[in-house]
Design an enzyme around this catalytic site. Structure first.
Site, PDB file in Angstrom:
ATOM      1  N   HIS A   1       0.689  -1.209   0.040  1.00 15.11           N
ATOM      2  CA  HIS A   1      -0.084   0.063   0.060  1.00 15.11           C
ATOM      3  C   HIS A   1       0.769   1.349  -0.080  1.00 15.11           C
ATOM      4  O   HIS A   1       0.394   2.424  -0.231  1.00 15.11           O
ATOM      5  CB  HIS A   1      -0.950   0.089   1.442  1.00 15.11           C
ATOM      6  CG  HIS A   1      -0.114   0.104   2.557  1.00 15.11           C
ATOM      7  ND1 HIS A   1       0.203  -0.751   3.292  1.00 15.11           N
ATOM      8  CD2 HIS A   1      -0.006   1.245   3.111  1.00 15.11           C
ATOM      9  CE1 HIS A   1       1.132  -0.125   4.383  1.00 15.11           C
ATOM     10  NE2 HIS A   1       0.800   1.171   4.378  1.00 15.11           N
TER      11      HIS A   1
HETATM   12  C1  UD1 Z   1      -1.705   5.594   5.563  1.00 13.44           C
HETATM   13  C2  UD1 Z   1      -0.344   6.225   5.836  1.00 13.44           C
HETATM   14  C3  UD1 Z   1       0.571   5.088   5.811  1.00 13.44           C
HETATM   15  C4  UD1 Z   1       0.086   3.924   6.520  1.00 13.44           C
HETATM   16  C5  UD1 Z   1      -1.057   3.668   6.140  1.00 13.44           C
HETATM   17  C6  UD1 Z   1      -1.653   2.218   6.823  1.00 13.44           C
HETATM   18  C7  UD1 Z   1      -0.098   8.726   5.604  1.00 13.44           C
HETATM   19  C8  UD1 Z   1       0.664   9.514   4.874  1.00 13.44           C
HETATM   20  N1  UD1 Z   1      -0.081   7.300   5.101  1.00 13.44           N
HETATM   21  O1  UD1 Z   1      -1.542   5.559   4.043  1.00 13.44           O
HETATM   22  O2  UD1 Z   1       1.878   5.761   6.634  1.00 13.44           O
HETATM   23  O3  UD1 Z   1       1.330   2.983   6.259  1.00 13.44           O
HETATM   24  O4  UD1 Z   1      -2.007   4.453   6.151  1.00 13.44           O
HETATM   25  O5  UD1 Z   1      -2.672   1.711   6.112  1.00 13.44           O
HETATM   26  O6  UD1 Z   1      -0.864   9.085   6.669  1.00 13.44           O
HETATM   27  N2  UD1 Z   1      -8.997   4.637   1.322  1.00 13.44           N
HETATM   28  C9  UD1 Z   1      -9.895   4.243   1.342  1.00 13.44           C
HETATM   29  N3  UD1 Z   1     -10.729   3.831   2.532  1.00 13.44           N
HETATM   30  C10 UD1 Z   1     -10.223   3.743   3.644  1.00 13.44           C
HETATM   31  C11 UD1 Z   1      -8.965   4.442   3.540  1.00 13.44           C
HETATM   32  C12 UD1 Z   1      -8.182   4.969   2.538  1.00 13.44           C
HETATM   33  O7  UD1 Z   1     -10.770   4.243   0.023  1.00 13.44           O
HETATM   34  O8  UD1 Z   1     -10.757   3.482   4.565  1.00 13.44           O
HETATM   35  C13 UD1 Z   1      -8.430   5.250   0.055  1.00 13.44           C
HETATM   36  C14 UD1 Z   1      -8.671   6.680  -0.238  1.00 13.44           C
HETATM   37  O9  UD1 Z   1      -8.811   6.822  -1.752  1.00 13.44           O
HETATM   38  C15 UD1 Z   1      -7.421   7.498   0.146  1.00 13.44           C
HETATM   39  C16 UD1 Z   1      -6.386   6.681  -0.092  1.00 13.44           C
HETATM   40  O10 UD1 Z   1      -6.791   5.269  -0.009  1.00 13.44           O
HETATM   41  O11 UD1 Z   1      -7.402   8.741  -0.875  1.00 13.44           O
HETATM   42  C17 UD1 Z   1      -5.033   6.712   0.571  1.00 13.44           C
HETATM   43  O12 UD1 Z   1      -5.511   6.781   2.072  1.00 13.44           O
HETATM   44  P1  UD1 Z   1      -4.584   7.693   3.027  1.00 13.44           P
HETATM   45  O13 UD1 Z   1      -5.238   7.462   4.295  1.00 13.44           O
HETATM   46  O14 UD1 Z   1      -4.141   8.901   2.414  1.00 13.44           O
HETATM   47  O15 UD1 Z   1      -3.183   6.768   2.866  1.00 13.44           O
HETATM   48  P2  UD1 Z   1      -2.797   5.315   2.975  1.00 13.44           P
HETATM   49  O16 UD1 Z   1      -2.093   4.733   1.768  1.00 13.44           O
HETATM   50  O17 UD1 Z   1      -3.978   4.646   3.646  1.00 13.44           O
HETATM   51  N1  UDP Z   2      -3.598  -5.458   8.945  1.00 11.47           N
HETATM   52  C1  UDP Z   2      -4.782  -6.109   8.947  1.00 11.47           C
HETATM   53  N2  UDP Z   2      -5.346  -6.505   7.855  1.00 11.47           N
HETATM   54  C2  UDP Z   2      -5.013  -6.495   6.712  1.00 11.47           C
HETATM   55  C3  UDP Z   2      -3.762  -5.985   6.589  1.00 11.47           C
HETATM   56  C4  UDP Z   2      -2.869  -5.735   7.593  1.00 11.47           C
HETATM   57  O1  UDP Z   2      -5.202  -6.478  10.155  1.00 11.47           O
HETATM   58  O2  UDP Z   2      -5.821  -6.858   5.624  1.00 11.47           O
HETATM   59  C5  UDP Z   2      -2.614  -5.286  10.103  1.00 11.47           C
HETATM   60  C6  UDP Z   2      -1.397  -5.702  10.234  1.00 11.47           C
HETATM   61  O3  UDP Z   2      -1.444  -7.217  10.871  1.00 11.47           O
HETATM   62  C7  UDP Z   2      -0.669  -4.832  11.036  1.00 11.47           C
HETATM   63  C8  UDP Z   2      -1.165  -3.592  10.646  1.00 11.47           C
HETATM   64  O4  UDP Z   2      -2.401  -3.719   9.849  1.00 11.47           O
HETATM   65  O5  UDP Z   2      -0.867  -4.933  12.487  1.00 11.47           O
HETATM   66  C9  UDP Z   2      -0.301  -3.040   9.459  1.00 11.47           C
HETATM   67  O6  UDP Z   2      -1.071  -1.869   8.876  1.00 11.47           O
HETATM   68  P1  UDP Z   2      -0.678  -1.272   7.560  1.00 11.47           P
HETATM   69  O7  UDP Z   2       0.141  -2.255   6.858  1.00 11.47           O
HETATM   70  O8  UDP Z   2      -1.733  -0.723   6.962  1.00 11.47           O
HETATM   71  O9  UDP Z   2       0.285   0.004   7.948  1.00 11.47           O
HETATM   72  P2  UDP Z   2       1.995   0.168   8.163  1.00 11.47           P
HETATM   73  O10 UDP Z   2       2.043  -0.704   9.339  1.00 11.47           O
HETATM   74  O11 UDP Z   2       2.769   0.004   7.261  1.00 11.47           O
HETATM   75  O12 UDP Z   2       1.859   1.522   8.619  1.00 11.47           O
END
Ligand code: UD1
Ligand code: UDP
Length: 361
Positions: free
Chosen positions: A204
Site C-alpha cells: 500500500h
Molecule cells: C496511510 C499512511 C501510511 C500507513 C497507512 C496504513 C499517511 C501519509 N499514510 O496510508 O503511513 O502505512 O495509512 O494503512 O498518513 N482509502 C479508502 N478507504 C479507507 C482508507 C483509504 O478508500 O478506509 C483510500 C482513499 O482513496 C485514500 C487512499 O486510500 O485517498 C489513501 O489513503 P490515505 O489515508 O491517504 O493513505 P494510506 O495509503 O492509507
Molecule cells: N492488517 C490487518 N488487515 C489487513 C492488513 C494488515 O489487520 O488486511 C494489520 C497488520 O496485521 C498490522 C497492521 O495492519 O498489524 C499494519 O498496517 P498497515 O500495513 O496498513 O500499515 P503500516 O504498518 O505499513 O503503517
C-alpha cells in the site's frame, strides 16, 4: 487524549487503551479522537469491535485529499477538540498524517505530546511517513521508542530528554492476540490454505502504488510466485483503486485477492504463511514475531533488526529482485535465532506509568 486515524494506529492504540481501562482508576481516563483518515468498515470499525477499543469520542471525518489539505483540516479540527477537552497529554502513534496533525495541534497549544513508536527512521525524506515522524518526534515531550536502534537514531539528532525504550506495542498486541487468532480464526480453512503452504502479500505504500512501473513489477512478481505457491493478497483500498486505474486487476486471477482482513485474521494468516511479502511496516515486524521469513518491497526499512538477523530481505519492486529474494526466503531456516529486539510485551504498561508519573510536573 489519543489522536489516531489509520489502521495500524487502531492496533497499536488498543494495547494502551486496554491498560488504561484495566488500571480501573479514577486518576486516568482516555478521550479518543478519530480523525477519519481510514473510514471503510474493514479499515476502521472492525478493529474497534474486534480489539474492544472504546468508540471514539470524536470522529472528525477527514480523509482523502492531498497531504497538505488532509493534515491542515485535521490540524484545525484537532485544535478545537484539544481546547475543549484540555487533556494532560496528547498521545500519538506512528507516522501518519493523523500523527502529524495531532502532535502539531497539541504542541501549538502547549499541551505535552507523547509519541509512541518514536525514533524510527528510513532516512528517505521522499516518504511522507519520514516527514511525519521527524516532526512528531521533534514536538514530543516523551518519546516512547520501540527499540534501541530508535533511541540511537534520536540521539544522533540530539534528542535524549524524555526518550525511553519501552518496547514495541505491536509486540504486546501479538502476545495478547496471537494464540487466540491461531485457535479461533477460520480464515485458513475458509481460503482452503494449508500450514506453510502459501505466501501472504500486502502492498500500500505511496512509493509503490503511485509509481506504475513499481506497481506492475510487484504484481508481476506475485503472479509468478503464485505459479508455485498460492499467494493471498488482502488488498488495501488505495491499491485496489490503483490496480483498477492501471488496468491490472483483470490479469491477476492467479492471486487470491481478498478485501482487507481483520487483525485476528491477519495474524492467523501471518502465522500460517510460508513467506510474507509486504511493504507494510507492521507486517514486516509481525512476520519476525511469528518466525516467518519476510520480503520487503522497498529499498530501505525502519526495522533494520529484522533484516540484519536474516528474517527480512529488502527487494525493492523489480521482479528479478523480488523473485531472487523469494528463492532465499522460502528456504530460510525457521530455527534461526530471533533475538528479543522488541521488548517483553509490556510496552503499554510502561507508557501508562510514564504518563502518570509525569503528569504533575
Ligand atoms: C496511510 C499512511 C501510511 C500507513 C497507512 C496504513 C499517511 C501519509 N499514510 O496510508 O503511513 O502505512 O495509512 O494503512 O498518513 N482509502 C479508502 N478507504 C479507507 C482508507 C483509504 O478508500 O478506509 C483510500 C482513499 O482513496 C485514500 C487512499 O486510500 O485517498 C489513501 O489513503 P490515505 O489515508 O491517504 O493513505 P494510506 O495509503 O492509507
Ligand atoms: N492488517 C490487518 N488487515 C489487513 C492488513 C494488515 O489487520 O488486511 C494489520 C497488520 O496485521 C498490522 C497492521 O495492519 O498489524 C499494519 O498496517 P498497515 O500495513 O496498513 O500499515 P503500516 O504498518 O505499513 O503503517
Amino acid at each position: 487524549m489519543t489522536v489516531l486515524g489509520a489502521r495500524p494506529q487502531f492496533i497499536k492504540a488498543a494495547t494502551v487503551s486496554r491498560v488504561i481501562r484495566d488500571a480501573a482508576s479514577v486518576d486516568v481516563s482516555e478521550v479518543i479522537v478519530h480523525t477519519g483518515q481510514h473510514y471503510d468498515e474493514a479499515m476502521s470499525r472492525i478493529f474497534f469491535e474486534e480489539l474492544d477499543i472504546p468508540s471514539p469520542h470524536y470522529n472528525l471525518g477527514i480523509s482523502g485529499l492531498s497531504h497538505g489539505a488532509m493534515t491542515g483540516r485535521m490540524l484545525e479540527a484537532v485544535e478545537t477538540v484539544v481546547q475543549r477537552e484540555k487533556p494532560d497529554w496528547v498521545l500519538v502513534y506512528g507516522d501518519t498524517n493523523s500523527t502529524l496533525a495531532g502532535a502539531l495541534a497539541a504542541a501549538k497549544l502547549r499541551v505535552p505530546v507523547a509519541h509512541v513508536e518514536a525514533g524510527l527512521r528510513s532516512f528517505n525524506m521522499r516518504m511522507p511517513e519520514e516527514i511525519n515522524r521527524i516532526v512528531a518526534d521533534r514536538l514530543s515531550t516523551i518519546l516512547f521508542c520501540p527499540t534501541d536502534v530508535a533511541v540511537a537514531n534520536l540521539a544522533r539528532e540530539g534528542l535524549t530528554a524524555g526518550v525511553q525504550n519501552v518496547g514495541d506495542v505491536m509486540y504486546d498486541a501479538v502476545l495478547y492476540c496471537g494464540a487466540k487468532a491461531r485457535n479461533t480464526s477460520r480464515i485458513l480453512r475458509d481460503l482452503r490454505l494449508t500450514e506453510s503452504g502459501f505466501a501472504l502479500a500486502t502492498c500500500h505504500r505511496q512509493e509503490n502504488t503511485e509509481d506504475p512501473a513499481r506497481m506492475v513489477g510487484i504484481v508481476g512478481a506475485l503472479a509468478t510466485i503464485a505459479d508455485e505457491l498460492p499467494v493471498v493478497f488482502p488488498v488495501h483500498p488505495r491499491t485496489r483503486k490503483r490496480l483498477s486505474e492501471l488496468g491490472l486487476d483483470a490479469g491477476l486471477s492467479r492471486l487470491r485477492m481478498v478485501e482487507p482482513v481483520s487483525y485476528l485474521e491477519m495474524i492467523a494468516l501471518e502465522q500460517g504463511a510460508r513467506v510474507v511479502i509486504t511493504d507494510s511496516g507492521g507486517v514486516q515486524k509481525e512476520a519476525f514475531f511469528f518466525g516467518v521469513p519476510c520480503i520487503t518491497l522497498r529499498e530501505e526499512t525502519e526495522w533494520v533488526e529484522t533484516v540484519n538477523s536474516g528474517w527480512n530481505r529488502l527487494s525493492g519492486a523489480a521482479p528479478v529482485q523480488i523473485l531472487a529474494a523469494y528463492e532465499v526466503q522460502k528456504e530460510f531456516g525457521r530455527h534461526a535465532g530471533r533475538p528479543n529486539f522488541f521488548g517483553d510485551g509490556r510496552a503499554a504498561e510502561r507508557i501508562l506509568s510514564a504518563l502518570r508519573r509525569n503528569r504533575a510536573e
